[in-house]
Write an enzyme that holds these catalytic residues in place. Sequence first.
Site, PDB file in Angstrom:
ATOM      1  NE  ARG A  85      -3.109   0.644  26.428  1.00  0.00           N
ATOM      2  CZ  ARG A  85      -2.833   1.754  25.743  1.00  0.00           C
ATOM      3  NH1 ARG A  85      -3.360   1.930  24.528  1.00  0.00           N
ATOM      4  NH2 ARG A  85      -2.062   2.682  26.245  1.00  0.00           N
ATOM      5  CG  ASP A  95      -3.161   1.092  19.950  1.00  0.00           C
ATOM      6  OD1 ASP A  95      -2.439   1.950  19.410  1.00  0.00           O
ATOM      7  OD2 ASP A  95      -3.836   1.305  20.970  1.00  0.00           O
ATOM      8  CG  LEU A 149       8.954   8.256  12.917  1.00  0.00           C
ATOM      9  CD1 LEU A 149       9.904   9.356  13.355  1.00  0.00           C
ATOM     10  CD2 LEU A 149       9.726   6.953  12.736  1.00  0.00           C
ATOM     11  N   GLY A 176       3.280   8.603  27.752  1.00  0.00           N
ATOM     12  CA  GLY A 176       2.277   8.558  28.815  1.00  0.00           C
ATOM     13  C   GLY A 176       0.875   8.493  28.242  1.00  0.00           C
ATOM     14  CG  ASN A 177      -2.350   7.989  31.022  1.00  0.00           C
ATOM     15  OD1 ASN A 177      -2.330   9.211  31.180  1.00  0.00           O
ATOM     16  ND2 ASN A 177      -2.340   7.153  32.045  1.00  0.00           N
ATOM     17  NE  ARG A 225       0.049  10.790  25.268  1.00  0.00           N
ATOM     18  CZ  ARG A 225      -0.406  10.186  24.190  1.00  0.00           C
ATOM     19  NH1 ARG A 225       0.030  10.532  22.987  1.00  0.00           N
ATOM     20  NH2 ARG A 225      -1.323   9.237  24.284  1.00  0.00           N
TER      21      ARG A 225
END
Length: 318
Positions: free
Chosen positions: A46, A119, A168, A188-189, A193
Amino acid sequence: MAEPGAAAVGLGRAESGGGADGAGADPLLPREENGVDGRAIRVGTRRSQLARIQTDSVVMMLRELYPDLHFEIVAMSTTGDKILDTALSKIGEKSLFTKELENALERNEVDLVVHSLKDLPTSLPPGFTIGAVCKRENPLDAVVFHPKNCGKTLSLLPEKSVIGTSSLRRAAQLKKKFPHLEFRDIRGNLNTRLKKLDEKEDFSAIILAAAGLKRIGWENRIGQLLGPEDCLYAVGQGALAVEVRAKDQEILNMVSALHDADTVLCCIAERAFMKHLSTSESKRARRVMGRVVCSLNFSEASALNVLGRSLSVSCFVF
């Protein structure tokens, strides 16, 4: 350690028929004997700063092991990176941070991909496998406080203080533990944040993975580490995984040298447990080990009623 790729079965390896040339090759031999020719080894990742730092660390280890090989990093954005106005739990996509990377792997645009293991879904798409799991960092969640709240803990924050988290899992557990706090989504990354926290008054604190903060060099921002009694960390959190094509034995042999035995065993157990709970129809299995399931309104509920719903989260009590 097991033969190259063997640990991947327990980590979500997709079954594929037949063997591959080069099976059993020594991953520590020079490239001419290991089957990898003079081409560049392309490593997918990423685009975020943290993802690049994590990928750079993996590539550095590979370069030390194979100094004659050339590695290129190919960065790209994923669905999770692009959709920033919706809570992760509401997007409804399991591969938010992996799909585009796996597409590139399937098209042979990259030879391997570096992920945060948390992930990766417990079941990978056909044709892919986890070739290596690197040594795990601290898996705990951490609280980063707004500068005005430095020195406090979550329990000491005023009533109705707002805590930011995109998870969550974290919100459900922490609301139960700290009912005087409010929890709001923050996307956001890592850089984004932290900027939202520091430059605005919207949040009293945010919850992040301790491993990411350490890797990016912001360990000094950790105001509180959350132990299992406060918030159980995500399956695989703190570990990096190298995903490859299941039939690419040359690359499998190469990356298997990165395996950390203790991390592999822990993550196999965690992912197998998660997979079993998410697929089993057995009421007894879903209650194993005193598991508590918390719904969005943070009340205890039957596993049979909430497991599998998009608005539920599993909290494992070990």
